[in-house]
Enzyme design. Structure first.
Site, mmCIF file in Angstrom:
data_model
loop_
_atom_site.group_PDB
_atom_site.id
_atom_site.type_symbol
_atom_site.label_atom_id
_atom_site.label_comp_id
_atom_site.label_asym_id
_atom_site.label_seq_id
_atom_site.Cartn_x
_atom_site.Cartn_y
_atom_site.Cartn_z
ATOM 1 N N LYS A 55 0.843 -1.183 0.000
ATOM 2 C CA LYS A 55 0.000 0.000 0.000
ATOM 3 C C LYS A 55 0.882 1.238 0.000
ATOM 4 O O LYS A 55 1.851 1.325 0.759
ATOM 5 C CB LYS A 55 -0.923 -0.010 1.225
ATOM 6 C CG LYS A 55 -1.994 1.072 1.194
ATOM 7 C CD LYS A 55 -3.014 0.892 2.307
ATOM 8 C CE LYS A 55 -4.125 1.939 2.207
ATOM 9 N NZ LYS A 55 -5.164 1.769 3.232
ATOM 10 N N GLU A 99 -19.147 -5.796 11.160
ATOM 11 C CA GLU A 99 -20.080 -5.027 11.963
ATOM 12 C C GLU A 99 -21.096 -5.909 12.686
ATOM 13 O O GLU A 99 -21.450 -5.645 13.833
ATOM 14 C CB GLU A 99 -20.804 -4.003 11.081
ATOM 15 C CG GLU A 99 -19.925 -2.876 10.576
ATOM 16 C CD GLU A 99 -19.172 -3.224 9.306
ATOM 17 O OE1 GLU A 99 -18.405 -2.367 8.813
ATOM 18 O OE2 GLU A 99 -19.340 -4.358 8.797
ATOM 19 N N ARG A 126 -25.131 -2.179 8.283
ATOM 20 C CA ARG A 126 -24.741 -3.549 7.943
ATOM 21 C C ARG A 126 -25.025 -4.533 9.077
ATOM 22 O O ARG A 126 -24.903 -5.742 8.893
ATOM 23 C CB ARG A 126 -23.243 -3.578 7.591
ATOM 24 C CG ARG A 126 -22.901 -2.802 6.330
ATOM 25 C CD ARG A 126 -21.430 -2.409 6.260
ATOM 26 N NE ARG A 126 -20.517 -3.518 6.273
ATOM 27 C CZ ARG A 126 -20.014 -4.100 5.173
ATOM 28 N NH1 ARG A 126 -20.376 -3.695 3.987
ATOM 29 N NH2 ARG A 126 -19.170 -5.093 5.280
#
Length: 595
Positions: A248, A336, A364
């Protein structure tokens, strides 16, 4: 005459005309282009830098848009956008009226699926692949690019589980850089880490156990290896899985060294990555930091306090508690549903659980909020960051719906602080009181209005509002930090003495005693909220009026019945007419009706 290869690429068809040896130069140009734009316009940086070579290889090998490419979440799709006809408009990314920061079906035929929340790509791409089979399009390719943080989510596993028993022409590419927004966590992350360093499981390969043909790991920055592997996979039918190792922030030293900060770093110097100074001296603290620092302060005195977040320790500022009390603060990854039920389980054992989740992400876990928490009257404290309009992330991230979707749940209380002091006091109150059920505390993204917020704690009363200003004609009932706009609007209103202002604090339970006083003492009521008007706080007030046979006009200001696009919060408040100027004009015009 074009000065770079990138200048000649207006579509993937142009890309596929290039000789393979030209691709590394194009990768360097694409990376430089992303860095230069994001340095001045801001946005998500590290994820897109990390997949430059993978993006080129995918569009080079596969015949997009006929072959369908789905990016999970979409943080990493800037290169994809630039290569698919949006290079010249990319400087408008995340700006009002400009390109979306995420893939969006209405924006381009190359954006095959709208994303923004994680872990949807596998299910979507599988759906496309099965649909292609039904249409007899057996040669069409379907590719889902998923990060190592996203693939650990329950929904991703559900997609993998189904795909493994189909004959779908599906390729899942795991973009493994060991980090989402914060570092990835969990047992699957540890498993993937072994593969990164050369450990090649055979009988215990979890992907092969799900009936996928597993390939990799492959160096995600080696274009030759990537293109040759993808060409090979293109000829293999059925579910396939390619494990790609990337870095990244690749190509910008500081972004590689601090991958959390450079996920979305703000403005910086393109050549060095040095962050441009942003003077925060004298500015109020961010709401999220008031939450995080206050929670540490409370946890020092209350050993029963637990903090939980699904993959947002930095974004929610739970990182402060994770540093101070690592044994009592949990990052559960992008999960979640699990976070909510984990909180419920801990609450059954007498702990005071603060579950901090962005408003848009709590959507969610809606069933878990109802079934596992509210139904059992468990006193879980939901701290909903990014409530209301969030700005440049747009429709997928606005916390527009939480008031409406929580208000209908029995046993649920909903509080919104006017300012940071209110937030601090409610956190204190929630851990001191024995709550009769779950409590949601919603607060906005960004900074508040109080520079001096760390005052002695003051216990609040559940379900009680307060009068900020007495009036005679119109009562304005605000819910949450949007009330600051009302305060500013009233300051410059010539007839401000005719307008009362009440900070209601709770959308549920409503302060009925205060409402009776208001409806008996004014000629009209105006409600204002930073949430959808359908089913929200204003709806609660109109229901109260109807139930008690009040016949005053009740006007509701808030977010309209449509998805709000991206732009600065101030711009979006103006569009939705809840900014200071619109509130002032509305109240002034409304007063004229009573003269």
């Amino acid at each position: 005459m074009a000065h770079t290869i990138l200048d000649t690429i207006n579509s993937p068809a142009d890309l596929r005309k290039l000789a393979p040896e030209k691709l590394p130069q194009l990768a360097a140009e694409l990376r430089k282009f992303i860095i230069e734009i994001v340095a001045t316009k801001e946005g998500h940086l590290g994820a897109s830098l990390g997949v430059v070579e993978l993006t080129l290889a995918l569009h080079y090998v596969f015949k997009t848009p006929e072959d369908l490419l789905v990016w999970d979440v979409g943080h990493q799709a800037y290169g994809h956008k630039i290569l698919t006809g949006r290079r010249d408009n990319f400087h408008t990314n995340r700006q009002l009226g400009g390109l979306s920061g995420f893939p969006k079906r209405s924006e381009s035929e190359y954006d095959t699926f709208g994303v923004g929340h994680s872990s949807t790509a596998i299910s979507a791409a599988l759906g496309m692949a099965l649909a292609s089979n039904l249409k007899g399009e057996f040669q069409k390719q379907h590719i889902a690019v998923v990060g190592d943080a996203s693939i650990a989510s329950g929904m991703a596993f559900e997609g993998l589980n189904h795909a493994g028993v189909t004959n779908a022409n599906l390729l899942i590419i795991l973009n493994d850089n060991a980090i989402g927004i914060d570092p990835s966590v969990g047992a699957l992350k540890n498993y993937l880490t072994k593969a990164r360093v050369g450990y090649k499981p055979k009988q215990d390969n979890i992907i092969e156990a799900l009936n996928f043909k597993y390939f990799g790991p492959v160096d995600g920055h080696d274009l030759e290896s990537l293109t040759s592997t993808l060409k090979e996979l293109k000829e293999i039918s059925g579910p396939k899985f390619l494990h790609v190792i990337t870095t990244k922030g690749k190509g910008l030293k500081k972004a590689e060294e601090d991958q959390v900060k450079y996920h979305a770093p703000g403005k910086f110097v393109p050549d060095t990555g040095e962050l441009l100074p942003y003077d925060t001296k004298g500015l109020p603290l961010k709401f999220q930091d008031v939450f995080g620092l206050t929670l540490v302060e409370l946890a020092e005195q209350n050993e029963k306090i637990i903090g939980i977040t699904p993959a947002m320790p930095t974004g929610s500022s739970l990182k402060y508690m994770m540093q101070a009390f690592p044994e009592r603060a949990f990052d559960v990854g992008i999960a979640e549903q699990h976070a909510v039920t984990l909180a419920a389980g801990m609450a059954t054992q007498g702990f005071t659980v603060f579950c901090t989740i962005y408003s848009t992400f709590l959507q969610r876990a809606y069933d878990q909020v109802i079934h596992d928490v509210a139904l059992q009257k468990l006193p879980v404290i939901f701290c909903l960051d990014r409530a209301g309009l969030v700005g440049e992330d747009g429709a997928t991230h606005h916390g527009a719906f939480d008031i409406a979707y929580l208000r209908c749940i029995p046993n649920m209380s909903i509080f919104a602080p006017l300012d940071e002091v209110d937030l601090r006091n409610m956190l204190y109150t929630a851990q001191k009181d024995v709550l009769s059920g779950p409590l949601a505390i919603r607060y906005p993204r960004g900074r508040g209005s109080k520079k001096d917020w760390q005052l002695p704690f003051d216990k609040l009363l559940i379900g009680k509002g307060r009068k900020l200003q007495q009036g005679t004609v119109i009562a304005v009932l605000s819910f949450g930090a949007i009330g600051v706009n009302v305060i500013e609007a009233l300051e410059d209103l010539p007839k401000q003495k005719e307008i009362g202002h009440y900070d209601m604090r709770f959308a549920k339970p409503l302060d009925e005693e205060l409402l009776h006083e208001i409806f008996a003492g004014y000629k009209a009521v105006v409600t204002i909220e930073d949430g959808v008007v359908n089913g929200g706080f204003g709806s609660a007030v109109t229901e109260f009026a109807q139930q008690h046979d009040y016949h005053l006009p009740v006007k509701i200001l808030g977010l309209p019945d449509r998805f709000i696009d991206h732009g600065k919060v101030t711009e979006l408040q103006e569009i939705t007419k809840i900014d200071v100027d619109h509130i002032r004009k509305y109240l002034n015009d409304f007063l004229d009706n009573f003269e």
